[in-house]
Design an enzyme around this catalytic site. Structure first.
Site, PDB file in Angstrom:
ATOM      1  N   CYS C 150      -0.860  78.814 -67.068  1.00  0.00           N
ATOM      2  CA  CYS C 150      -1.686  79.489 -66.062  1.00  0.00           C
ATOM      3  C   CYS C 150      -0.987  79.544 -64.711  1.00  0.00           C
ATOM      4  O   CYS C 150      -0.889  80.599 -64.082  1.00  0.00           O
ATOM      5  CB  CYS C 150      -3.046  78.814 -65.962  1.00  0.00           C
ATOM      6  SG  CYS C 150      -2.989  77.026 -65.765  1.00  0.00           S
ATOM      7  N   TYR C 151      -0.476  78.422 -64.249  1.00  0.00           N
ATOM      8  CA  TYR C 151       0.233  78.416 -62.973  1.00  0.00           C
ATOM      9  C   TYR C 151       1.491  79.298 -63.056  1.00  0.00           C
ATOM     10  O   TYR C 151       1.832  80.008 -62.102  1.00  0.00           O
ATOM     11  CB  TYR C 151       0.672  76.993 -62.602  1.00  0.00           C
ATOM     12  CG  TYR C 151      -0.374  76.130 -61.956  1.00  0.00           C
ATOM     13  CD1 TYR C 151      -0.996  76.509 -60.779  1.00  0.00           C
ATOM     14  CD2 TYR C 151      -0.709  74.887 -62.494  1.00  0.00           C
ATOM     15  CE1 TYR C 151      -1.930  75.689 -60.156  1.00  0.00           C
ATOM     16  CE2 TYR C 151      -1.645  74.056 -61.888  1.00  0.00           C
ATOM     17  CZ  TYR C 151      -2.248  74.459 -60.709  1.00  0.00           C
ATOM     18  OH  TYR C 151      -3.161  73.636 -60.101  1.00  0.00           O
TER      19      TYR C 151
END
Lengths: 335, 335, 335, 335
Positions: C150-151
């Protein structure tokens, strides 16, 4: 200086006691017991205290340590106080317990609501139920106080004067209350995880929440109580309903009852929990509904303040014969 | 007793000043000015103070009222202080201003960042920039202090000692900071409405936030500053980056710099804003990243505490020659 | 109808996959594996699905079950995919894995960031890194995709075009990102408890967060990455900094790069995470700061959407040769 | 394709209608009226729609525009529908109004609760009250529907079957409900500002909230209704109390009543608002309390979904003779 021991110093109530005691003119927290985090520095367990208590640490409980203290606060998981009470009581020092263990005055009621036999029924009579606004004198002369539960405090304070004044039918009481998440304690649970609670509101403990028993005992009434979980950390709002005996002015009744109380503020405006967050204050309002013949009565407290650590210190102040308001405030941290 | 006037008493900083002064051993809030809510009881404007200040009311400012006070706090909308400063300064009583009006030391820089000419440039030299950890002695002897902005305080405290110790390149500083919503003030705006902010995180003021100018002035460095809005009410976290001159131990450097400071706690653990919420505390950490040759430096404060009302009182205490910590705490309201 | 199995169906990403698949025109979720909650009805594990999937239950994984499905999604705790990959790959059905296990392309980098040897290094080459906007064609022809973290997605999407266009110094990149709490998964932990996170903002994983490795691999650059935890459930905002090679228009560069992308929206306004919450959308903005010679580049995604389940379905759509946007939207649930 | 106009397209309900219509198989939003933001691009007013509706803009209402549409949705500030209804009704196209203007069936009741005379009393009879689960057939054949209020929907759905089955005393009903902040609309107000609401819970509209009238009309009962404000954006939980006529199984009664309803899920578990957030779903539970002889009945909806835009589309689907569930889901965005 009054040396105090805190049993359960690593929980949220323990942390709040430490915060309040740090600003108290007479009390000192000299022994911090917490078995699950024994050995850890206070600043690691309670990071808000890291700067203020740099050298302190949580330690494992040992009976001998009680020799060095003048008062004991306990904020332990349910059931622990039943096993420790005899030990503490025999030291003959003031004891303020936040557990539910000794709040009820008979063991049969305890067993009905808690689902198991009480382990120290003979000691039930040694404890005074701890809400100073109800029974200040009894607390003053008590050796042991069982401080009231957070929901119970929020419900009893607004309803008790109305029942005492015979304004309401004692079989008609409904307490619809909502609490911030810190009321569920510090232990990690999916039900109190951020992703579960954030953006959500729900009821729990339908029909059978244990604080019902306290409310019924203190009010001398039948109570249907429904707790709810609010996506906020601190605070309880109790919205109470009762059938009125007749037209009345419940706001005036509350104003009269609490005119001299330092921590109770009666207001026309429906109070918000944040108004008393971080404090020992209580804000109350009430209405008589002529359409339905019912009373609507609302109270706001901080579950960790007047609902826990604040009330414990208020009781301790009374037991110690010092200023009841020492170390306490009605001013919430707002916004 | 030291009688104080609060200009801007109806805003969030005004309310926080009233909360802190209520627990201060020497200060009293005797005149509460707030034009937009003049005539309203304090308990209506600040419901957390309803029980504590039952009779007090907000009043319209009038110059004559300053005759009766020993110190003036101002927390006014931007630009108001420029018009009032001369009036207050001529009274020759200590003046602590939270406005941005007199923080910068030259009017050209002011005009560049604020987009309009300063209305009282001749008075800029009358104010000392108010961060006690930076310039305590100057504050002690000052008649007027321009307390630092919340973001600026959060950025300057961790970066100043590293720049002073020549550990970092002064052209390389990035301040990535995030604030709770109370930093935007009390006025109703869609951008700070609950439904806008809840469940959301965003940056704003890209490249041109006005606090950049303070940071650059106080640090003697070039700063790229990006503020963000966090769905919380209080708190600022500043995450700062700088190119290291060489391998170093920034945590030790901060520990050394702040060893004797009552409100600054240097910690290995990355601090959370809630650890200092409701307090005047600052928590700092730092790392040297050998992979990239950069420093990572983090600070947490309460924007209404050390970032506003707390710092104002800390400055006032110094100006008055009383205990710098009077009425202040490092202990946050946690959880 | 394309029958899919979900490994890790009881976690947050599993629940989001089920929600998205329920609205997908071609996919069906036919086998829901989740060892820790095996035997429980889906409506108990995922109460938002109680009405929609009344009869479904979570089951224990067994290899034979893979015979009946056309595609496998895995959203398992770290390390599990390394042990299962060989089993799944030999079935010769499309496999979309969200684990970090097969995202990196060499085992030495894996070992450096993850702190232990990879258990199936020979299979690293079998997986394509899954960000369709980067490598759509490779995903289309892949048998196995390791969907990006996600990051990493939040950082790579805005920075990749700027690096490809040689606008920035590849040794200068700082990614300062903040995530909602669901990114930490469903397991109960004090660090992600409501009372810990509410009203608080903090950084974690200083200098050594594992997603750094993905960012560096995909960008071909050195990255200093600092993740933060925001008191919100969903969303990631990545605020990225880089030294510009010279004056440039990064907003135009991003607009050009993503003109034809269905899920990426380039905007002048700094995006907020809630704008894309519940969606597969990405919103980006950028600025060139002539004062400091740096670029400021910002992206917003939903960590469970484009950062997890949405991206997995986007990859699956490509692998299956169906409409890349099937079952997905850019429209966030707002407010 | 069915062309729809939205009056009030710039508010929260307007934005939710646009989100739902974008995924609807038959509806298209062709005219977006919103006087206060006329001329602004949709992506600026509703940033979650920026990528999906790049060219669309909000426009000022003009009657002629209604020539081009097949159905009108209105989500206007209170009172506007009274002035527009005649204009729309004479076009003879289906009209779904969310205003409170035409929900009540007699003008005297309207005047009593709303405090002023109705401006178009002759049209009250032209509108069908819009809760499909109550009066599906009437909605199917209606030209104009007054979709129910959010609180009213939350209270009526759980209580109506119990009253119809004569299980409860119709003079005993208490509705204690709590709403997310989006229910207060989009206009900036201090009462709905983030800093006011965050971390706080309060009641409002004591005894006299206008939705009481709808509840009493639809239920044929007397209702004491207390709304509360929850620090969350979406969702309503209604906790209802009533005196039971005798011992009964209200959960079974609800299950029977709603067995065939696509959007109502009856569950033993107390529902949380987030389970239905972003959806048109309703989750219900109930208990009979033999201690007090009362029923406890709880419902959860999304105030912007089943409480507003979802219900409007459900009504429109019925009026248009298409699948009642088209474009709608029961699946909440969770967590």
């Amino acid at each position: 200086m009054i040396r105090t021991a805190i049993l359960g110093a690593s929980g949220y109530v323990g942390g709040e006691l430490l915060r309040l005691i740090a600003a108290h003119p007479e009390l000192r927290a000299t022994r911090l017991f917490g078995d699950s985090k024994a050995g850890q520095p206070v600043g690691k367990v309670h990071p808000h205290l890291a700067g203020a208590l740099p050298g302190a640490a949580i330690e494992r409980f040992e009976e001998a340590a009680l020799e060095d203290v003048d008062l004991v606060f306990a904020a332990l998981p349910h059931g622990h106080s039943q096993r420790l009470a005899a030990t503490i009581l025999k030291k003959d020092i003031p004891f303020v317990d936040l557990g539910a263990d000794f709040r009820l005055d008979d063991s049969a009621t305890y067993e009905r609501w808690y689902g198991h036999a009480h382990e120290a029924p003979a000691l039930l009579g040694s404890f005074v139920y701890g809400i100073p606004e109800l029974n200040r004198d009894a607390i003053r002369s008590a050796k042991a106080v069982a401080a009231a539960g957070c929901y119970a405090t929020a419900a009893i304070l607004p309803m008790k004067p109305l029942l005492d004044a015979d304004l309401v039918d004692p079989t008609s009481i409904i307490v619809n209350a909502a609490s911030g998440v810190s009321g569920a304690g510090r232990e990690a649970k999916e039900a109190t995880g951020f992703s579960t609670v954030d953006g959500s509101f729900s009821a729990y403990g339908l029909l059978n929440h244990r604080h019902t028993a306290e409310m019924e005992m203190a009010l001398g009434a039948t109570v249907l109580f429904t707790p709810h979980l609010v996506p906020m950390t601190r605070g309880i709002l109790a919205t109470c309903y009762a059938t009125a005996v007749g037209p009345c002015d419940p706001l005036q009744a509350l104003s009269n009852a609490y005119a001299d109380e330092p921590f109770v503020h009666v207001t026309d405006a429906p109070p918000a929990t944040k108004w008393v967050s971080g404090s020992n204050g209580v804000q109350l309002t009430a209405r008589y509904d002529e359409r339905t013949g019912r009373l609507l009565v609302i109270s706001a407290i901080d579950n960790l303040g007047k609902g826990a650590a604040g009330q414990m210190i208020q009781c301790a102040n009374l037991m110690l014969g010092i200023d009841e308001s020492a170390g306490l405030t009605t001013i919430g941290v707002y916004p």
